[in-house]
Design a protein around this motif. Structure first.
Motif, PDB file in Angstrom:
ATOM      1  N   UNK A 271       0.834  -1.205   0.000  1.00  0.00           N
ATOM      2  CA  UNK A 271       0.000   0.000   0.000  1.00  0.00           C
ATOM      3  C   UNK A 271       0.867   1.252   0.000  1.00  0.00           C
ATOM      4  N   UNK A 272       1.926   1.254   0.783  1.00  0.00           N
ATOM      5  CA  UNK A 272       2.817   2.416   0.821  1.00  0.00           C
ATOM      6  C   UNK A 272       3.453   2.673  -0.531  1.00  0.00           C
ATOM      7  N   UNK A 273       3.931   1.599  -1.186  1.00  0.00           N
ATOM      8  CA  UNK A 273       4.540   1.753  -2.502  1.00  0.00           C
ATOM      9  C   UNK A 273       3.527   2.301  -3.506  1.00  0.00           C
ATOM     10  N   UNK A 274       2.300   1.769  -3.464  1.00  0.00           N
ATOM     11  CA  UNK A 274       1.270   2.236  -4.377  1.00  0.00           C
ATOM     12  C   UNK A 274       0.873   3.670  -4.119  1.00  0.00           C
ATOM     13  N   UNK A 275       0.803   4.056  -2.856  1.00  0.00           N
ATOM     14  CA  UNK A 275       0.439   5.426  -2.503  1.00  0.00           C
ATOM     15  C   UNK A 275       1.531   6.397  -2.943  1.00  0.00           C
ATOM     16  N   UNK A 276       2.785   6.007  -2.746  1.00  0.00           N
ATOM     17  CA  UNK A 276       3.902   6.846  -3.195  1.00  0.00           C
ATOM     18  C   UNK A 276       3.856   7.038  -4.710  1.00  0.00           C
ATOM     19  N   UNK A 277       3.559   5.948  -5.421  1.00  0.00           N
ATOM     20  CA  UNK A 277       3.494   6.024  -6.883  1.00  0.00           C
ATOM     21  C   UNK A 277       2.384   6.966  -7.324  1.00  0.00           C
ATOM     22  N   UNK A 278       1.208   6.819  -6.718  1.00  0.00           N
ATOM     23  CA  UNK A 278       0.078   7.667  -7.102  1.00  0.00           C
ATOM     24  C   UNK A 278       0.365   9.137  -6.810  1.00  0.00           C
ATOM     25  N   UNK A 279       0.946   9.408  -5.651  1.00  0.00           N
ATOM     26  CA  UNK A 279       1.246  10.794  -5.300  1.00  0.00           C
ATOM     27  C   UNK A 279       2.301  11.383  -6.227  1.00  0.00           C
ATOM     28  N   UNK A 280       3.267  10.553  -6.646  1.00  0.00           N
ATOM     29  CA  UNK A 280       4.289  11.013  -7.579  1.00  0.00           C
ATOM     30  C   UNK A 280       3.672  11.348  -8.935  1.00  0.00           C
ATOM     31  N   UNK A 281       2.770  10.463  -9.411  1.00  0.00           N
ATOM     32  CA  UNK A 281       2.103  10.713 -10.695  1.00  0.00           C
ATOM     33  C   UNK A 281       1.233  11.957 -10.617  1.00  0.00           C
ATOM     34  N   UNK A 282       0.576  12.114  -9.473  1.00  0.00           N
ATOM     35  CA  UNK A 282      -0.276  13.285  -9.287  1.00  0.00           C
ATOM     36  C   UNK A 282       0.547  14.561  -9.344  1.00  0.00           C
ATOM     37  N   UNK A 283       1.720  14.547  -8.715  1.00  0.00           N
ATOM     38  CA  UNK A 283       2.586  15.721  -8.714  1.00  0.00           C
ATOM     39  C   UNK A 283       3.113  16.036 -10.108  1.00  0.00           C
ATOM     40  N   UNK A 284       3.465  14.988 -10.868  1.00  0.00           N
ATOM     41  CA  UNK A 284       4.012  15.198 -12.211  1.00  0.00           C
ATOM     42  C   UNK A 284       2.964  15.679 -13.189  1.00  0.00           C
ATOM     43  N   UNK A 285       1.676  15.389 -12.893  1.00  0.00           N
ATOM     44  CA  UNK A 285       0.598  15.821 -13.783  1.00  0.00           C
ATOM     45  C   UNK A 285       0.120  17.238 -13.480  1.00  0.00           C
ATOM     46  N   UNK A 286       0.549  17.796 -12.342  1.00  0.00           N
ATOM     47  CA  UNK A 286       0.113  19.142 -11.979  1.00  0.00           C
ATOM     48  C   UNK A 286       0.838  20.170 -12.822  1.00  0.00           C
ATOM     49  N   UNK A 287       0.129  21.180 -13.319  1.00  0.00           N
ATOM     50  CA  UNK A 287       0.796  22.222 -14.107  1.00  0.00           C
ATOM     51  C   UNK A 287       1.740  23.051 -13.246  1.00  0.00           C
ATOM     52  N   UNK A 288       2.845  23.454 -13.834  1.00  0.00           N
ATOM     53  CA  UNK A 288       3.826  24.252 -13.111  1.00  0.00           C
ATOM     54  C   UNK A 288       3.335  25.704 -13.027  1.00  0.00           C
ATOM     55  N   UNK A 289       3.475  26.308 -11.873  1.00  0.00           N
ATOM     56  CA  UNK A 289       3.063  27.698 -11.677  1.00  0.00           C
ATOM     57  C   UNK A 289       4.318  28.575 -11.569  1.00  0.00           C
ATOM     58  N   UNK A 290       4.544  29.376 -12.594  1.00  0.00           N
ATOM     59  CA  UNK A 290       5.732  30.230 -12.620  1.00  0.00           C
ATOM     60  C   UNK A 290       5.426  31.667 -12.206  1.00  0.00           C
ATOM     61  N   UNK A 291       4.260  31.860 -11.592  1.00  0.00           N
ATOM     62  CA  UNK A 291       3.873  33.237 -11.194  1.00  0.00           C
ATOM     63  C   UNK A 291       4.831  33.756 -10.118  1.00  0.00           C
ATOM     64  N   UNK A 292       5.167  35.009 -10.199  1.00  0.00           N
ATOM     65  CA  UNK A 292       6.047  35.630  -9.212  1.00  0.00           C
ATOM     66  C   UNK A 292       5.256  36.438  -8.201  1.00  0.00           C
ATOM     67  N   UNK A 293       3.936  36.380  -8.323  1.00  0.00           N
ATOM     68  CA  UNK A 293       3.123  37.150  -7.399  1.00  0.00           C
ATOM     69  C   UNK A 293       3.158  36.537  -6.003  1.00  0.00           C
TER      70      UNK A 293
END
Length: 293
Positions: A271-293
């Motif tokens: 379960x830990x390995x699967x959760x780590x994998x899902x969270x990693x995929x979720x992070x990689x799919x998030x758009x990068x925010x380059x705002x300086x505000x």
């Protein structure tokens, strides 16, 4: 002949080479029961594969038994035939207490990796990507066609596999046939390309030697079992810290604490390995925010 040559090697190590919570299985049990993915509605899909008769279905039944608090059989098992008893792709959900909801992880059981009549390796690869629908009957001669009604053209995140588990019979592990090793390696390479974590479960460890059969707590003290795990790791590439020995339920009518402890230890890490994998995929799919505000 010298004295050392006739003296048998000791079967038990003085200290276990790995420790688990033998006397506190409730800690691992509560971790499993309380596990909740960070994303609402997300579930971890755990795919079990490996040689026929290794104990894939029995492992699923054993996990369900522990979480239900009584022996439970849902995945059908055959202890007579040497060929795979599982013919169809099945998803197993585990209901929580009260039967109103399910645990956020599911198991997939598939046909065994037999030398000539086993599951087609390409079908396992399609399963990893979420393209195989529940109920598909495996054909050893050909992989699932995109034109087939059981082909999932648009798999969701929940349809895809998050952890790949190779189930191995420790009592009959060696010698491993070259074709079996090649199939396991082939599936592993596909999973690695998809960045899916991989685990191995060693079943029937009580049949490896009398010391384990007499006391399951000796499992991490038996040098011959550790050697088997190290050799398997060298053959297929799965690291030692991702290989877990277990004993499935198959003859008992009541649950046993030591059996539960080994299975829960393995399940917690899966379960830990699967959760780590899902969270990693979720992070990689998030758009990068380059705002300086």
């Amino acid at each position: 002949m010298g004295a050392d040559e006739s003296k048998p090697e000791p079967q038990l190590l003085s200290e276990p080479w790995r420790t688990i919570n033998w006397g506190d299985k409730e800690k691992d049990l509560q971790y499993v029961k309380n596990y909740k993915p960070q994303t609402e509605g997300q579930q971890l899909r755990i795919l079990l594969h490996g040689p026929a008769g290794a104990g894939k279905s029995s492992f699923i039944n054993s996990v369900q038994s522990i979480l239900r608090g009584r022996l439970y059989v849902q995945a059908l098992v055959d202890r007579i035939s040497s060929s795979s008893f599982t013919r169809k792709f099945r998803t197993y959900k585990i209901p929580k207490e009260g039967q109103q909801s399910f645990y956020p992880f599911v198991f997939n059981d598939i046909m065994g990796l037999e030398i000539s009549r086993g599951v087609h390796v390409d079908d396992i690869k399609l399963t990893l990507r979420g393209h195989v629908k529940d109920g598909y009957k495996f054909d050893p001669e050909s992989k699932l066609s995109e034109k087939d009604g059981f082909y999932n053209r648009s798999p969701s995140s929940n349809d895809k596999v998050h952890v790949l588990v190779c189930v191995i019979d420790a009592s009959t592990l060696f010698p491993m046939k070259d074709e079996t090793v090649k199939k396991i390696r082939d599936v592993r390479m596909e999973a690695s390309d998809l960045e899916i974590p991989q685990v191995a479960i060693f079943t029937k460890v009580d049949e490896v030697c009398p010391e384990i059969k007499a006391d399951l707590k000796n499992v991490y003290k038996v040098q011959s079992l550790k050697s088997k795990m190290e050799q398997f790791s060298a053959y297929v590439g799965i690291p030692m810290n991702c290989i877990f020995p277990v004993r499935n339920y198959h003859e008992e009518i009541n649950l046993k604490s030591d059996v539960d402890s080994l299975i829960l230890s393995a399940l917690k890490h899966i379960i830990r390995f699967g959760d780590d994998y899902h969270n990693l995929k979720k992070s990689s799919d998030m758009p990068m925010n380059f705002s300086t505000e």
